[in-house]
Design a protein around this motif. Sequence first.
Motif, PDB file in Angstrom:
ATOM      1  N   ARG A 159      -4.836   3.929 -11.760  1.00  0.00           N
ATOM      2  CA  ARG A 159      -4.658   2.522 -12.109  1.00  0.00           C
ATOM      3  C   ARG A 159      -3.552   2.460 -13.156  1.00  0.00           C
ATOM      4  O   ARG A 159      -3.632   3.146 -14.178  1.00  0.00           O
ATOM      5  N   ASN A 160      -2.514   1.702 -12.867  1.00  0.00           N
ATOM      6  CA  ASN A 160      -1.389   1.536 -13.800  1.00  0.00           C
ATOM      7  C   ASN A 160      -0.781   2.860 -14.252  1.00  0.00           C
ATOM      8  O   ASN A 160      -0.470   3.051 -15.423  1.00  0.00           O
ATOM      9  N   GLY A 161      -0.644   3.788 -13.308  1.00  0.00           N
ATOM     10  CA  GLY A 161       0.022   5.047 -13.593  1.00  0.00           C
ATOM     11  C   GLY A 161      -0.820   6.100 -14.288  1.00  0.00           C
ATOM     12  O   GLY A 161      -0.311   7.163 -14.654  1.00  0.00           O
ATOM     13  N   GLN A 167       0.837  -1.204   0.000  1.00  0.00           N
ATOM     14  CA  GLN A 167       0.000   0.000   0.000  1.00  0.00           C
ATOM     15  C   GLN A 167       0.870   1.251   0.000  1.00  0.00           C
ATOM     16  O   GLN A 167       0.607   2.185  -0.744  1.00  0.00           O
ATOM     17  N   ASP A 168       1.931   1.249   0.820  1.00  0.00           N
ATOM     18  CA  ASP A 168       2.850   2.392   0.849  1.00  0.00           C
ATOM     19  C   ASP A 168       3.518   2.583  -0.498  1.00  0.00           C
ATOM     20  O   ASP A 168       3.670   3.711  -0.965  1.00  0.00           O
ATOM     21  N   ASP A 169       3.918   1.485  -1.146  1.00  0.00           N
ATOM     22  CA  ASP A 169       4.546   1.569  -2.458  1.00  0.00           C
ATOM     23  C   ASP A 169       3.593   2.157  -3.483  1.00  0.00           C
ATOM     24  O   ASP A 169       3.978   3.007  -4.290  1.00  0.00           O
ATOM     25  N   VAL A 170       2.335   1.724  -3.469  1.00  0.00           N
ATOM     26  CA  VAL A 170       1.325   2.240  -4.396  1.00  0.00           C
ATOM     27  C   VAL A 170       1.124   3.734  -4.156  1.00  0.00           C
ATOM     28  O   VAL A 170       1.106   4.531  -5.089  1.00  0.00           O
ATOM     29  N   GLU A 171       0.969   4.116  -2.905  1.00  0.00           N
ATOM     30  CA  GLU A 171       0.771   5.523  -2.573  1.00  0.00           C
ATOM     31  C   GLU A 171       1.961   6.368  -3.009  1.00  0.00           C
ATOM     32  O   GLU A 171       1.786   7.425  -3.616  1.00  0.00           O
ATOM     33  N   ASP A 208      -3.565   8.169  -0.834  1.00  0.00           N
ATOM     34  CA  ASP A 208      -4.150   7.128   0.001  1.00  0.00           C
ATOM     35  C   ASP A 208      -4.498   5.962  -0.919  1.00  0.00           C
ATOM     36  O   ASP A 208      -5.519   5.998  -1.603  1.00  0.00           O
ATOM     37  N   GLY A 209      -3.625   4.992  -0.982  1.00  0.00           N
ATOM     38  CA  GLY A 209      -3.843   3.844  -1.872  1.00  0.00           C
ATOM     39  C   GLY A 209      -3.870   4.284  -3.323  1.00  0.00           C
ATOM     40  O   GLY A 209      -2.955   4.944  -3.796  1.00  0.00           O
ATOM     41  N   ASP A 210      -4.960   3.966  -4.011  1.00  0.00           N
ATOM     42  CA  ASP A 210      -5.109   4.309  -5.425  1.00  0.00           C
ATOM     43  C   ASP A 210      -5.581   5.744  -5.644  1.00  0.00           C
ATOM     44  O   ASP A 210      -5.765   6.157  -6.780  1.00  0.00           O
TER      45      ASP A 210
END
Length: 174
Positions: free
Chosen positions: A145-147, A34-38, A114-116
């Motif tokens: 989503r996907n950048g 989650q941290d990586d996505v954020e 925050d997430g996505d």
Amino acid sequence: MYTSTSTYIRSSGLATVLAFSTALLSIPTNADTQDDVETRNKRIVTEAFDAWAAGGNTFFRDMLAPDMVWTIKGSGPSAGEYRGLDNFVEHAIRPFASRLQTPVRPVSKQVWADGDHVVIQWDGAGVAKDGQPYSNSYAWIFQMRNGKATEVTAYLDLGRYDDVLRRIPDPDMP
């Protein structure tokens, strides 16, 4: 020294539990993911805004998925939902940008993730074709989503935005 079988099994079991626990601690958790996505989403949005502020003109094409949905909240002629990048550019971006002498550029921003979801509060400034300054404050919520942003909810002072559309004739209309 003599060790009973039960003592050996207990100490071996403890060693196995400790080894298994140590292995579990080294596996990335959902919180790490989650941290990586954020972090990634916040970086993408921040870099796109920085490029736009520096004079870039591909922000919307860089940031938005082709099938995205952009919702402008509020009341007035510009509020509503735009489905698809091309539709959004043609019916929301182009009519406004064509009435500007200098394009709107971000002059300040704050970004949260925050997430996505990435939220950016920013102030923008430009000059309309009649020489009048345009400034506005915005809050945009991107679902990533996907950048790319697949859904965006935009808040702004629609009175200022619509004033430019009313005041300056559309150069593409006779």
